[in-house]
Design a protein around this motif. Sequence first.
Motif, PDB file in Angstrom:
ATOM      1  N   GLU A  43      57.063  44.184  46.150  1.00  0.00           N
ATOM      2  CA  GLU A  43      55.655  43.825  46.227  1.00  0.00           C
ATOM      3  C   GLU A  43      54.861  44.954  46.880  1.00  0.00           C
ATOM      4  O   GLU A  43      53.734  45.232  46.514  1.00  0.00           O
ATOM      5  N   PHE A  52      52.520  40.845  34.320  1.00  0.00           N
ATOM      6  CA  PHE A  52      51.512  41.357  35.253  1.00  0.00           C
ATOM      7  C   PHE A  52      50.116  40.904  34.833  1.00  0.00           C
ATOM      8  O   PHE A  52      49.331  40.424  35.665  1.00  0.00           O
ATOM      9  N   ALA A  77      49.514  37.296  35.519  1.00  0.00           N
ATOM     10  CA  ALA A  77      49.350  37.038  36.952  1.00  0.00           C
ATOM     11  C   ALA A  77      47.986  37.494  37.450  1.00  0.00           C
ATOM     12  O   ALA A  77      47.306  36.792  38.206  1.00  0.00           O
ATOM     13  N   THR A  78      47.558  38.670  37.018  1.00  0.00           N
ATOM     14  CA  THR A  78      46.300  39.205  37.527  1.00  0.00           C
ATOM     15  C   THR A  78      45.115  38.410  36.956  1.00  0.00           C
ATOM     16  O   THR A  78      44.141  38.129  37.674  1.00  0.00           O
ATOM     17  N   MET A 116      45.013  35.146  38.951  1.00  0.00           N
ATOM     18  CA  MET A 116      44.453  35.362  40.289  1.00  0.00           C
ATOM     19  C   MET A 116      42.935  35.521  40.207  1.00  0.00           C
ATOM     20  O   MET A 116      42.193  34.932  41.007  1.00  0.00           O
ATOM     21  N   ARG A 145      51.744  31.221  44.976  1.00  0.00           N
ATOM     22  CA  ARG A 145      52.160  32.506  45.553  1.00  0.00           C
ATOM     23  C   ARG A 145      53.069  33.267  44.592  1.00  0.00           C
ATOM     24  O   ARG A 145      52.869  34.445  44.328  1.00  0.00           O
ATOM     25  N   THR A 186      51.444  34.490  41.175  1.00  0.00           N
ATOM     26  CA  THR A 186      50.437  35.555  41.311  1.00  0.00           C
ATOM     27  C   THR A 186      50.991  36.798  42.026  1.00  0.00           C
ATOM     28  O   THR A 186      50.248  37.743  42.260  1.00  0.00           O
ATOM     29  N   ARG A 187      52.248  36.791  42.392  1.00  0.00           N
ATOM     30  CA  ARG A 187      52.786  37.897  43.188  1.00  0.00           C
ATOM     31  C   ARG A 187      52.536  39.252  42.538  1.00  0.00           C
ATOM     32  O   ARG A 187      52.118  40.221  43.191  1.00  0.00           O
ATOM     33  N   LEU A 188      52.749  39.354  41.228  1.00  0.00           N
ATOM     34  CA  LEU A 188      52.588  40.634  40.544  1.00  0.00           C
ATOM     35  C   LEU A 188      51.161  41.168  40.599  1.00  0.00           C
ATOM     36  O   LEU A 188      50.939  42.366  40.430  1.00  0.00           O
ATOM     37  N   ALA A 189      50.183  40.284  40.836  1.00  0.00           N
ATOM     38  CA  ALA A 189      48.789  40.738  40.902  1.00  0.00           C
ATOM     39  C   ALA A 189      48.563  41.680  42.083  1.00  0.00           C
ATOM     40  O   ALA A 189      47.538  42.361  42.156  1.00  0.00           O
ATOM     41  N   ALA A 190      49.515  41.735  43.012  1.00  0.00           N
ATOM     42  CA  ALA A 190      49.412  42.667  44.136  1.00  0.00           C
ATOM     43  C   ALA A 190      49.913  44.062  43.775  1.00  0.00           C
ATOM     44  O   ALA A 190      49.874  44.977  44.592  1.00  0.00           O
ATOM     45  N   GLY A 191      50.348  44.243  42.539  1.00  0.00           N
ATOM     46  CA  GLY A 191      50.918  45.524  42.119  1.00  0.00           C
ATOM     47  C   GLY A 191      49.911  46.667  42.097  1.00  0.00           C
ATOM     48  O   GLY A 191      48.696  46.443  42.078  1.00  0.00           O
ATOM     49  N   ASN A 192      50.432  47.868  42.065  1.00  0.00           N
ATOM     50  CA  ASN A 192      49.629  49.090  42.116  1.00  0.00           C
ATOM     51  C   ASN A 192      48.674  49.213  40.910  1.00  0.00           C
ATOM     52  O   ASN A 192      49.114  49.308  39.770  1.00  0.00           O
ATOM     53  N   PRO A 193      47.354  49.206  41.162  1.00  0.00           N
ATOM     54  CA  PRO A 193      46.376  49.216  40.057  1.00  0.00           C
ATOM     55  C   PRO A 193      46.469  50.458  39.168  1.00  0.00           C
ATOM     56  O   PRO A 193      46.323  50.347  37.948  1.00  0.00           O
ATOM     57  N   TYR A 216      49.487  50.202  36.817  1.00  0.00           N
ATOM     58  CA  TYR A 216      49.275  49.281  35.694  1.00  0.00           C
ATOM     59  C   TYR A 216      48.198  49.796  34.737  1.00  0.00           C
ATOM     60  O   TYR A 216      48.254  49.536  33.540  1.00  0.00           O
ATOM     61  N   VAL A 225      57.061  34.973  38.296  1.00  0.00           N
ATOM     62  CA  VAL A 225      55.889  34.540  37.539  1.00  0.00           C
ATOM     63  C   VAL A 225      56.224  33.336  36.652  1.00  0.00           C
ATOM     64  O   VAL A 225      55.343  32.542  36.318  1.00  0.00           O
ATOM     65  N   PHE A 257      41.862  45.661  38.253  1.00  0.00           N
ATOM     66  CA  PHE A 257      43.152  45.357  38.885  1.00  0.00           C
ATOM     67  C   PHE A 257      43.062  45.473  40.411  1.00  0.00           C
ATOM     68  O   PHE A 257      43.635  44.671  41.150  1.00  0.00           O
ATOM     69  N   THR A 307      41.338  42.469  41.994  1.00  0.00           N
ATOM     70  CA  THR A 307      42.212  41.301  42.035  1.00  0.00           C
ATOM     71  C   THR A 307      43.352  41.510  43.034  1.00  0.00           C
ATOM     72  O   THR A 307      43.748  40.577  43.743  1.00  0.00           O
ATOM     73  N   GLN A 308      43.857  42.734  43.109  1.00  0.00           N
ATOM     74  CA  GLN A 308      44.901  43.045  44.088  1.00  0.00           C
ATOM     75  C   GLN A 308      44.435  42.711  45.498  1.00  0.00           C
ATOM     76  O   GLN A 308      45.154  42.121  46.299  1.00  0.00           O
ATOM     77  N   ARG A 332      44.324  39.006  46.055  1.00  0.00           N
ATOM     78  CA  ARG A 332      45.671  38.485  46.258  1.00  0.00           C
ATOM     79  C   ARG A 332      46.174  38.825  47.658  1.00  0.00           C
ATOM     80  O   ARG A 332      46.799  37.996  48.332  1.00  0.00           O
ATOM     81  N   TRP A 362      44.391  36.663  50.279  1.00  0.00           N
ATOM     82  CA  TRP A 362      44.907  35.293  50.286  1.00  0.00           C
ATOM     83  C   TRP A 362      46.284  35.253  50.949  1.00  0.00           C
ATOM     84  O   TRP A 362      46.549  34.414  51.789  1.00  0.00           O
TER      85      TRP A 362
END
Lengths: 289, 289
Positions: A126, A190, A193-194, A197, A218, A221-228, A231, B220, B271, B274-275, B278, B281
């Motif tokens: 994450e 991803f 998820a994004t 979110m 949680r 939506t975890r993948l929505a915290a990934g590096n923009p 992605y 996910v 992204f 949204t990151q 997330r 939250w």
Amino acid sequence: MFNKVSIIGLGLIGGSIGLALRKANAVKQIAGYDLGRGVSAQASKVGAIDQAYESIVDAVKGSDLVILATPVGAVRSLLQTIAPVLTPGTVVTDVSSTKSQVINWAEEFLPEHAFFVGGHPMAGKEMSGVAVADADLFKDCIYCLTPTSHTPATAVSMVVTLVETLGARLRFLDPAEHDGLVAGISHLPFLAATALMATVADDPTWGDASLLASSGFRDVTRLAAGNPEMYRDICLTNSDAIVRWLDIYVLKLSELRDHIVRHDKHIDESFARTQQQRQQWHASHSSEK
Amino acid sequence: MFNKVSIIGLGLIGGSIGLALRKANAVKQIAGYDLGRGVSAQASKVGAIDQAYESIVDAVKGSDLVILATPVGAVRSLLQTIAPVLTPGTVVTDVSSTKSQVINWAEEFLPEHAFFVGGHPMAGKEMSGVAVADADLFKDCIYCLTPTSHTPATAVSMVVTLVETLGARLRFLDPAEHDGLVAGISHLPFLAATALMATVADDPTWGDASLLASSGFRDVTRLAAGNPEMYRDICLTNSDAIVRWLDIYVLKLSELRDHIVRHDKHIDESFARTQQQRQQWHASHSSEK
């Protein structure tokens, strides 16, 4: 044993590769380079590299193996930069999530005496950055290699040695096939998820809703915290496959919507079928790991 | 202290309530009833109930508090069945994920001398059944109560005592507001997960793709393993709110699709936004737990 390995890009993946190579005592010198301020120094400090270079040209000179561990968007210009200075016989690999585009760039820019083998470790966390790098990150993870018909066997063999040293499970795939598959099991998840979110967090009720959101929310939506940036690059280099999957996904959602609007009492049959698919996958996945 | 509490439906939630009440020594007798073969006996064995009843009428007779811990679809007929035999003053509560419909049923069927307080613990597990019941399941979880303007304060107070005994964090909500919020943070996430799982697992490439699917995919799609009947009932009783959220979700996905088709280099801004949502939250949620 490798003589010199150069890791370009010292984030979670690059840093973890360095730590794993050092732990396995599989290389004489690990050279490191990162554009980020202080990143190379931190990578030295945690033991992910032996020497931090200010110049990428010096970092790759005389290397057996150059590992490009940056977001895929940086790979094109990195290949252009290192191409003129690569020692004959050097093998170059990358770790990015899309392969066809990267291989095209390698074929365009690398000299005839250097060889490219596309790679993609199916591992992540994450959080990102060398601070969370981990020598065991790749243990038992799938690591895809996508050599083409032009790739010499000796070059493939060198990257296979890397994968084995990391403790990962090797899988050979055709580049286009790889990109289609990961678009479904990695890039689409991803985006799902994004979008989810954003759907709830952009709504005026989010202040209240956020207090109720629990472990299911949680996880989904975890993948929505990934590096923009990572992605973004994935979307730019694998757009056809991603759009194809997105369209099927929206179709599935629309089918569910129809069932719900019609108050279809048999919607549980569709849920039960998917539940079984999930359970089967989870059972076989858990036993492999 | 409660004199007699009746738990109807002895799955994960009903069983966990029983275990928590027993652990807190908060009730003289816990009566249990379940339609499933052998379920009551198992609930007795693990200590979730003191006495298993063959007849639901006997199970609820003389109770202070009747807890309906079944999927929401069963609540309507349960209310009809127990209505004629409830002792004056009995409070009835439920644990289902949608509240407006349940409250309508309670107002339609319960006698004037019995009182209904809708409840919804925001807790769960990937697995279901009394075998995985856990006295600490509700610890620090949000537990929504949705009394209406007709609900007597004494009835509310009895269910508040239950929530406090379980160690959960109480939250009062209007029933319709509750249903709108949970449609977004719970029902939509399930549909997003199950549609995603179906999208990839129904595809001919799934045999190969399933081997590459990793921890991101696992998280996910986790909700897709949820109980199909429970989610069917949720879809049937909360369809308007769910469809509203589904439409916004598909719109967000279409926006992302447009960016990808256009090869929009600025998709990372969306992204990144949204990151951040997330991460915010997650930070506030983690500190509360």
